[in-house]
Design a protein around this motif. Structure first.
Motif, mmCIF file in Angstrom:
data_model
loop_
_atom_site.group_PDB
_atom_site.id
_atom_site.type_symbol
_atom_site.label_atom_id
_atom_site.label_comp_id
_atom_site.label_asym_id
_atom_site.label_seq_id
_atom_site.Cartn_x
_atom_site.Cartn_y
_atom_site.Cartn_z
ATOM 1 N N TRP A 77 0.818 -1.214 0.000
ATOM 2 C CA TRP A 77 0.000 0.000 0.000
ATOM 3 C C TRP A 77 0.853 1.266 0.000
ATOM 4 N N GLU A 78 2.062 1.169 0.490
ATOM 5 C CA GLU A 78 2.936 2.337 0.457
ATOM 6 C C GLU A 78 3.199 2.768 -0.982
ATOM 7 N N VAL A 79 3.472 1.810 -1.848
ATOM 8 C CA VAL A 79 3.700 2.121 -3.264
ATOM 9 C C VAL A 79 2.418 2.631 -3.905
ATOM 10 N N MET A 80 1.295 2.000 -3.571
ATOM 11 C CA MET A 80 0.024 2.423 -4.162
ATOM 12 C C MET A 80 -0.360 3.827 -3.701
ATOM 13 N N LEU A 81 -0.134 4.132 -2.428
ATOM 14 C CA LEU A 81 -0.456 5.462 -1.923
ATOM 15 C C LEU A 81 0.424 6.520 -2.575
ATOM 16 N N LEU A 82 1.686 6.218 -2.756
ATOM 17 C CA LEU A 82 2.589 7.154 -3.424
ATOM 18 C C LEU A 82 2.135 7.426 -4.859
ATOM 19 N N GLN A 83 1.686 6.393 -5.525
ATOM 20 C CA GLN A 83 1.214 6.565 -6.896
ATOM 21 C C GLN A 83 -0.052 7.410 -6.933
ATOM 22 N N ARG A 84 -0.973 7.181 -5.994
ATOM 23 C CA ARG A 84 -2.212 7.954 -5.961
ATOM 24 C C ARG A 84 -1.942 9.425 -5.639
ATOM 25 N N LEU A 85 -0.922 9.673 -4.824
ATOM 26 C CA LEU A 85 -0.545 11.039 -4.486
ATOM 27 C C LEU A 85 0.352 11.666 -5.540
ATOM 28 N N ASN A 86 0.645 10.887 -6.579
ATOM 29 C CA ASN A 86 1.529 11.355 -7.649
ATOM 30 C C ASN A 86 2.893 11.761 -7.087
ATOM 31 N N TRP A 87 3.295 11.076 -6.022
ATOM 32 C CA TRP A 87 4.581 11.287 -5.363
ATOM 33 C C TRP A 87 4.736 12.711 -4.837
ATOM 34 N N GLN A 88 3.625 13.415 -4.653
ATOM 35 C CA GLN A 88 3.654 14.762 -4.099
ATOM 36 C C GLN A 88 3.361 14.671 -2.599
ATOM 37 N N LEU A 89 4.420 14.541 -1.804
ATOM 38 C CA LEU A 89 4.267 14.370 -0.367
ATOM 39 C C LEU A 89 4.300 15.682 0.391
ATOM 40 N N SER A 90 4.733 16.742 -0.249
ATOM 41 C CA SER A 90 4.789 18.042 0.409
ATOM 42 C C SER A 90 3.429 18.717 0.287
#
Length: 299
Positions: A155-168
């Motif tokens: 899910w970490e990879v899936m969440l990063l993809q859904r967020l488009n790797w925009q964590l800021s």
């Protein structure tokens, strides 16, 4: 130029590593950066970042089928308790909740997957905002091992993809310090910041503030905290800095006050048999008109 270090080395603490052992972890957190907080570019950049990641629709009505608002409150309250027990940095919790909201606005999940999403969001937020991230095994232990490490990593990879790797993502916590640094009464009482951040955490557990911009939440929480501490202030100072209508800020501030009164109201035990009792005089049980006297509230 002042290059002195303001870290407090006494902040090192003992944290469980999830296997039953306690390890010593360096929990030093730098104090407020006065130069950064007063930089004229800071607030405009935060407001731009806020608009980029803003939620525009209520995902409970348009996306989610199985997830209900009370479930979000339960899981976000659990996340707050985990962050407090693990002494996470202040920005970890609101950032993790922001990750959850942006994921739920895009994809429908089942209620059985909600805590898995919360664990994954806490993992990502702790990696992004603090030096020592929460471990996968520790987070799984907090779920009584109902969530498995393999699931979290997937899910970490899936969440990063859904967020488009925009964590800021700009959160209300990011606005509190810069706003207090720019108003003349911001340093009048050191408790204003602490109470404002506590109120902000409460707001992140409430679905009523889901579509409220983080800057407006920060303005409302600072206002409610200052009023409760009887600090002489004006909400117009904060509204000018964030380009927020004063009427909207006042409306949200009063709503924060009502939420505070509701959350701090003592729970009376339920009686098995309730019998009507005649009273000679009416009891004064109503809440005060301005429930922001938070000096008696333990934070």
């Amino acid at each position: 130029m002042d290059l002195s270090c303001g870290e407090n080395l006494q902040n090192s603490g003992h944290i469980s590593n999830g296997s039953g052992r306690t390890v010593v972890v360096d929990m030093c957190v730098a104090g407020p950066d006065r130069a950064l907080d007063r930089d004229p570019r800071l607030l405009p950049n935060l407001l731009i970042l806020e608009r980029v990641n803003a939620l525009h629709t209520d995902y409970f009505e348009h996306v989610q089928i199985d997830i209900q608002p009370f479930m979000r409150k339960v899981v976000t309250t659990w996340m707050l308790e985990v962050c407090e027990e693990q002494q996470c940095e202040e920005q970890v919790y609101p950032l993790a909740v922001s990750y959850i909201d942006r994921f739920l606005a895009q994809r429908a999940i089942s209620r059985q997957q909600l805590q898995l999403l919360a664990v994954t969001a806490l993992l990502l937020a702790s990696k992004f905002r603090q030096c020592h991230p929460l471990s996968v095994d520790l987070l799984c232990a907090y779920t009584d091992n109902s969530v498995y490490p393999e699931e979290v990593r997937e899910w970490e990879v899936m969440l990063l993809q859904r967020l488009n790797w925009q964590l800021s993502i700009a959160t209300a916590f990011d606005f509190v310090e810069p706003l207090l640094a720019r108003v003349p009464w911001g340093r009048a009482n050191s408790l204003v910041r602490i109470h404002a951040l506590t109120l902000t955490s409460v707001c992140y557990t409430e679905t009523e503030f889901l579509l409220v911009p983080p800057s407006l939440i920060a303005v409302a929480c600072i206002t409610a905290a200052a009023r409760g501490l009887r600090v002489r202030m004006t909400i117009n100072d904060l509204c000018t800095l964030t380009s927020t209508p004063a009427a909207a800020a006042e409306l949200v501030a009063r709503h924060v006050e009502r939420v505070l009164a509701r959350e701090t109201q003592p729970q009376e035990p339920r009686a098995r048999h309730v019998q009507p009792v005649k009273q000679s005089a009416p009891e004064q049980t109503q809440l005060p008109d301005t429930p922001t006297d938070i000096q008696d509230v333990r934070f």
